[in-house]
Design an enzyme around this catalytic site. Structure first.
Site, PDB file in Angstrom:
ATOM      1  N   HIS A 193       0.810  -1.221   0.000  1.00 42.74           N
ATOM      2  CA  HIS A 193       0.000   0.000   0.000  1.00 42.74           C
ATOM      3  C   HIS A 193       0.844   1.273   0.000  1.00 42.74           C
ATOM      4  O   HIS A 193       1.903   1.344   0.611  1.00 42.74           O
ATOM      5  CB  HIS A 193      -0.933   0.003   1.205  1.00 42.74           C
ATOM      6  CG  HIS A 193      -0.211  -0.058   2.520  1.00 42.74           C
ATOM      7  ND1 HIS A 193       0.206   1.061   3.199  1.00 42.74           N
ATOM      8  CD2 HIS A 193       0.172  -1.120   3.270  1.00 42.74           C
ATOM      9  CE1 HIS A 193       0.807   0.699   4.323  1.00 42.74           C
ATOM     10  NE2 HIS A 193       0.810  -0.611   4.390  1.00 42.74           N
ATOM     11  N   ASP A 194       0.353   2.252  -0.719  1.00 43.31           N
ATOM     12  CA  ASP A 194       0.907   3.610  -0.730  1.00 43.31           C
ATOM     13  C   ASP A 194       2.310   3.701  -1.306  1.00 43.31           C
ATOM     14  O   ASP A 194       3.017   4.687  -1.079  1.00 43.31           O
ATOM     15  CB  ASP A 194       0.881   4.229   0.683  1.00 43.31           C
ATOM     16  CG  ASP A 194      -0.516   4.248   1.278  1.00 43.31           C
ATOM     17  OD1 ASP A 194      -1.360   4.997   0.754  1.00 43.31           O
ATOM     18  OD2 ASP A 194      -0.775   3.499   2.236  1.00 43.31           O
ATOM     19  N   GLY A 201       5.159  -1.012   2.667  1.00 44.57           N
ATOM     20  CA  GLY A 201       4.334   0.172   2.421  1.00 44.57           C
ATOM     21  C   GLY A 201       5.120   1.469   2.382  1.00 44.57           C
ATOM     22  O   GLY A 201       6.210   1.588   2.935  1.00 44.57           O
TER      23      GLY A 201
END
Length: 265
Positions: free
Chosen positions: A118-119, A136
């Site tokens: 994520h991200d 992440g």
């Protein structure tokens, strides 16, 4: 267009001349650009934004929810640029409220079993070889190559045109234009082969070598090395890019060259 043996949500937006092989599942809130190929048994989950002329090979999962216990179901995306190839069993998670999206640039190659958490922000023209794992909140700038089984810790940044050797564990920021290897991750030279392939002049390559010789080879502390570079070398876009990267790495950059590293090879 009919797509036999597939499950495609009626609200998914699918461009022109998209080829979707059997046993693909495409959820709602998905957009796929013109000319893209989706291989068999691919799963594309809500929030996916896939560009034009991409190739996604069998078994990949795009835009699954983050593997983050803080994720609360917020609406986020996983975005892939044009002309990018995603090989077998790649997993790309969508963002969290921290950034709102995970992004992969255009003209990238993600080889089999890559994981992008994520991200993350992956730039253009990057190659992530087999088994690369990104935690992440990682930033990978343009033209970066990560060889097989590289694992990158969360919140790390890897500068443009950097090359990281296979099996490396990346726990510190890797500045632009360098080659990195060893444990802990260390400077082993500049990525001169890659730079020549991309049209960098010998003058610019020499400038990069001179800057990093001061920063990494002479044994100076980073703060002192930066001041030496400013004093001894003319201001150029490359000099300013390297200095800015290092100055804006509050958690530190990878270690420099040492004779002990050289003897261990």
């Amino acid at each position: 267009m009919e797509y036999p043996n597939t499950s495609i949500n009626q609200n998914a937006k699918i461009g022109l001349n998209v080829k979707i092989d059997p046993f693909v599942t495409i959820h709602e809130n998905v957009e796929i650009g013109d000319g893209t190929w989706i291989g068999s048994s691919v799963t594309i989950m809500p929030g996916a934004r896939i560009g034009k002329n991409c190739r996604i090979f069998p078994g990949s999962v795009i835009s699954a929810i983050p593997q983050d216990l803080k994720f609360a179901g917020e609406e986020t995306t996983a975005e892939i640029g044009d002309n990018t190839t995603i090989r077998e069993f790649v997993t790309i998670n969508r963002g969290t409220k921290a950034l709102g999206k995970t992004t992969i640039g255009s003209d990238c190659l993600l080889m089999a079993y890559v994981h992008v958490a994520h991200d993350c922000e992956v730039g253009n023209n990057c190659i992530l070889a087999n088994g690369v794992t990104l935690a992440g909140h990682i930033v990978i700038e343009d033209y970066v190559i990560l060889e097989g089984l590289v694992a990158v810790q969360q919140f790390i940044r890897i500068g443009a045109h950097a090359f990281v050797a296979g099996g490396s564990l990346v726990r510190k920021n890797v500045p632009p234009y360098v080659k990195a290897a060893h444990e802990p991750i260390s400077y082993v030279g500049i990525n001169s082969v890659g730079l020549r392939r991309r049209g960098f002049s010998e003058e610019k390559i020499t400038e990069i070598q001179d800057i990093y010789r001061t920063i990494f080879v002479k044994g100076y502390r980073n703060s002192f090395a930066i001041e030496k570079v400013k004093e001894e070398m003319s201001s150029t876009p490359i000099r300013e890019e390297i200095i800015s990267f290092i100055v804006n790495s509050p958690k530190g950059i990878m270690k420099g060259f040492s004779e002990d590293d050289n003897k261990s090879e």
